[in-house]
Scaffold this active site. Sequence first.
Site, PDB file in Angstrom:
ATOM      1  N   PHE A   6       2.071  -6.813   1.591  1.00  0.00           N
ATOM      2  CA  PHE A   6       1.296  -5.577   1.725  1.00  0.00           C
ATOM      3  C   PHE A   6       1.275  -5.149   3.181  1.00  0.00           C
ATOM      4  O   PHE A   6       0.957  -5.932   4.081  1.00  0.00           O
ATOM      5  CB  PHE A   6      -0.141  -5.790   1.235  1.00  0.00           C
ATOM      6  CG  PHE A   6      -1.029  -4.585   1.399  1.00  0.00           C
ATOM      7  CD1 PHE A   6      -0.846  -3.462   0.608  1.00  0.00           C
ATOM      8  CD2 PHE A   6      -2.044  -4.575   2.346  1.00  0.00           C
ATOM      9  CE1 PHE A   6      -1.663  -2.350   0.757  1.00  0.00           C
ATOM     10  CE2 PHE A   6      -2.878  -3.470   2.490  1.00  0.00           C
ATOM     11  CZ  PHE A   6      -2.675  -2.351   1.694  1.00  0.00           C
ATOM     12  N   GLY A   7       1.621  -3.878   3.421  1.00  0.00           N
ATOM     13  CA  GLY A   7       1.581  -3.312   4.757  1.00  0.00           C
ATOM     14  C   GLY A   7       0.487  -2.280   4.887  1.00  0.00           C
ATOM     15  O   GLY A   7       0.361  -1.396   4.037  1.00  0.00           O
ATOM     16  N   GLY A   9      -0.254  -1.139   8.325  1.00  0.00           N
ATOM     17  CA  GLY A   9       0.009  -0.527   9.614  1.00  0.00           C
ATOM     18  C   GLY A   9       1.402   0.059   9.630  1.00  0.00           C
ATOM     19  O   GLY A   9       1.781   0.815   8.723  1.00  0.00           O
ATOM     20  N   SER A  10       2.205  -0.312  10.612  1.00  0.00           N
ATOM     21  CA  SER A  10       3.540   0.285  10.748  1.00  0.00           C
ATOM     22  C   SER A  10       4.494  -0.105   9.634  1.00  0.00           C
ATOM     23  O   SER A  10       5.511   0.564   9.424  1.00  0.00           O
ATOM     24  CB  SER A  10       4.151  -0.085  12.099  1.00  0.00           C
ATOM     25  OG  SER A  10       4.334  -1.482  12.196  1.00  0.00           O
ATOM     26  N   GLU A  87       5.310 -10.015  13.142  1.00  0.00           N
ATOM     27  CA  GLU A  87       3.851 -10.047  13.037  1.00  0.00           C
ATOM     28  C   GLU A  87       3.271 -11.267  13.753  1.00  0.00           C
ATOM     29  O   GLU A  87       2.228 -11.780  13.365  1.00  0.00           O
ATOM     30  CB  GLU A  87       3.443 -10.075  11.557  1.00  0.00           C
ATOM     31  CG  GLU A  87       4.065  -8.979  10.706  1.00  0.00           C
ATOM     32  CD  GLU A  87       3.641  -7.592  11.148  1.00  0.00           C
ATOM     33  OE1 GLU A  87       2.446  -7.386  11.414  1.00  0.00           O
ATOM     34  OE2 GLU A  87       4.496  -6.713  11.243  1.00  0.00           O
TER      35      GLU A  87
END
Length: 223
Positions: A6-7, A9-10, A87
Amino acid sequence: MVLWVFGYGSLIWNPGFQYDEKLIGYIRDYNRVFDLACIDHRGTPEHPARTCTLEYNPGAVCWGAAFCVRGGPAKERAAMEYLERRECEYDHKILIDFYKEGEDLEPAVTGTIVFMSTPDKLSNKYYLGPAPLDVKARQIATAFGPCGNNRDYLFLLEKALHDIVHEDDMVIELANEVRKVLGILGSVGSKEKKMVAAALIPMTSDIPSLQLRPCQEAVAIDS
C-alpha cells in the site's frame, strides 16, 4: 504467494517497480502526517525534508493505492528489495487490510504491506514529530535534495490524491501554507530571496544533524 504493497505517499504516482495490478482504496485507523525526515531524496542531513508517514488514529481512513506483484518469488523479491532501499527511512512494516471504495464490509486484500515510521524520537532518528503548520510549511518550502524540492513532493501528492478523487484536507492545508511561503520568496529580488530562504530554513532540528546519514545504498528516487 502474491505480494501487495500500500502506497500513501509518492508510491501513489511513482511506484518505481514492476507491478501487475493497482487498486485505489484505503486502510483504516491511520491518517497521513508529514512527520518523517527525509535526508537523501528531498532533503539533506543538514536540512531534512518532511515526508509522509502514518499516525494511528482509530476511526480514520487513509486513501492511496495498493500494488500487486505476481509472477513468483524472484519477481516479488526484486520488488521488495527495491522498496526496502527506497523506503529506508521507515523503520518498520505492518500488515493491514485494504479496502476498495464501495466495498466497505470486507477487505479487498488482507495482509497488505505498509511502510511506517515509529513515532518516537528516541528510538527512531528519522521521526521529526508534529510541528506548527507554519513551521512545517517553511521547512517544506526550502528543503531540497538529490530528487528535487520538498515542496514538489507535497504538490505532487496533492495532485495524486485529487486525481483519485480522494483529497486529504491536511495535505491541501499544508500545500496552501507552503504556497504562502513561496509567495513571500517570490516577492523579493534574487539576492534578497536567497537571504529570506536561508532564514526560513530551520537552523536546528529535532534530530541532531550529525546523527543523520543517508541510508546505505539509497536509490535516487522519491520516497
